[in-house]
Design a protein around this motif. Structure first.
Motif, short mmCIF file in Angstrom:
data_model
loop_
_atom_site.label_atom_id
_atom_site.label_comp_id
_atom_site.label_asym_id
_atom_site.label_seq_id
_atom_site.Cartn_x
_atom_site.Cartn_y
_atom_site.Cartn_z
N THR A 11 0.82 -1.21 0.00
CA THR A 11 0.00 0.00 0.00
C THR A 11 0.85 1.26 0.00
N LEU A 12 2.15 1.12 0.19
CA LEU A 12 3.04 2.28 0.24
C LEU A 12 3.63 2.58 -1.13
N PRO A 13 3.82 3.85 -1.43
CA PRO A 13 4.50 4.20 -2.69
C PRO A 13 5.94 3.68 -2.66
N GLU A 14 6.55 3.60 -3.82
CA GLU A 14 7.94 3.18 -3.92
C GLU A 14 8.82 4.11 -3.08
N HIS A 15 9.83 3.57 -2.44
CA HIS A 15 10.80 4.31 -1.61
C HIS A 15 10.22 4.75 -0.27
N TRP A 16 9.11 4.16 0.17
CA TRP A 16 8.56 4.46 1.48
C TRP A 16 8.62 3.22 2.35
N SER A 17 8.82 3.42 3.64
CA SER A 17 8.76 2.34 4.62
C SER A 17 8.03 2.88 5.85
N TYR A 18 7.92 2.07 6.89
CA TYR A 18 7.21 2.53 8.08
C TYR A 18 7.82 1.94 9.34
N GLY A 19 7.49 2.54 10.47
CA GLY A 19 7.89 2.05 11.78
C GLY A 19 6.71 2.20 12.72
N VAL A 20 6.81 1.56 13.89
CA VAL A 20 5.73 1.61 14.88
C VAL A 20 6.32 2.06 16.21
N CYS A 21 5.72 3.08 16.81
CA CYS A 21 6.15 3.58 18.12
C CYS A 21 5.62 2.67 19.23
N ARG A 22 6.15 2.85 20.42
CA ARG A 22 5.72 2.04 21.57
C ARG A 22 4.23 2.19 21.86
N ASP A 23 3.65 3.34 21.52
CA ASP A 23 2.23 3.55 21.79
C ASP A 23 1.34 3.02 20.67
N GLY A 24 1.92 2.37 19.67
CA GLY A 24 1.14 1.76 18.59
C GLY A 24 0.95 2.64 17.37
N ARG A 25 1.36 3.93 17.46
CA ARG A 25 1.21 4.81 16.30
C ARG A 25 2.23 4.42 15.24
N VAL A 26 1.80 4.50 13.99
CA VAL A 26 2.65 4.15 12.86
C VAL A 26 3.19 5.44 12.24
N PHE A 27 4.49 5.46 11.96
CA PHE A 27 5.06 6.60 11.24
C PHE A 27 5.61 6.10 9.91
N PHE A 28 5.64 6.98 8.94
CA PHE A 28 6.04 6.62 7.59
C PHE A 28 7.34 7.34 7.23
N ILE A 29 8.21 6.65 6.53
CA ILE A 29 9.54 7.17 6.21
C ILE A 29 9.71 7.26 4.70
N ASP A 30 9.99 8.46 4.23
CA ASP A 30 10.34 8.64 2.82
C ASP A 30 11.84 8.38 2.74
N ASP A 31 12.19 7.23 2.21
CA ASP A 31 13.60 6.81 2.18
C ASP A 31 14.47 7.66 1.27
N LEU A 32 13.87 8.37 0.33
CA LEU A 32 14.64 9.24 -0.56
C LEU A 32 15.02 10.55 0.12
N THR A 33 14.05 11.17 0.79
CA THR A 33 14.32 12.46 1.43
C THR A 33 14.72 12.30 2.90
N ARG A 34 14.59 11.05 3.42
CA ARG A 34 14.90 10.75 4.82
C ARG A 34 14.05 11.59 5.76
N SER A 35 12.80 11.80 5.39
CA SER A 35 11.86 12.53 6.23
C SER A 35 10.77 11.57 6.70
N THR A 36 10.08 11.96 7.77
CA THR A 36 9.01 11.12 8.32
C THR A 36 7.72 11.91 8.43
N THR A 37 6.63 11.17 8.52
CA THR A 37 5.30 11.76 8.70
C THR A 37 4.42 10.77 9.45
N TRP A 38 3.45 11.29 10.18
CA TRP A 38 2.46 10.45 10.85
C TRP A 38 1.35 10.04 9.88
N LEU A 39 1.27 10.67 8.73
CA LEU A 39 0.18 10.41 7.79
C LEU A 39 0.62 9.44 6.70
#
Length: 74
Positions: A11-39
């Motif tokens: 479901t993620l665009p190319e070059h994106w990955s994700y992580g999960v915080c201890r509280d269960g929230r998922v964050f998304f990582i743009d591997d090209l720009t090395r930036s993150t977002t909660w959306l």
């Protein structure tokens, strides 16, 4: 959208990955720009994994929530 469906690699665009915080929230990582977002980059909505690590539980245990909101332990 269910958390498992929302964060699957397919479901993620190319070059994106994700992580999960201890509280269960998922964050998304743009591997090209090395930036993150909660959306999610496609839906632009926040995602919760449905699992939460609580400090009052024994080590290795997590609290999960069903789609209906019922609590269970893993």
């Amino acid at each position: 959208m269910a958390a498992a469906e929302a964060v699957g690699r397919d479901t993620l665009p190319e070059h994106w990955s994700y992580g999960v915080c201890r509280d269960g929230r998922v964050f998304f990582i743009d591997d090209l720009t090395r930036s993150t977002t909660w959306l999610h980059p496609r839906t632009e909505e926040p995602v919760n994994s449905g699992h939460m690590i609580r400090s009052d539980l024994p080590r290795g245990w997590e609290e999960g929530f069903s789609e209906e909101g019922a609590s269970y332990f893993i």
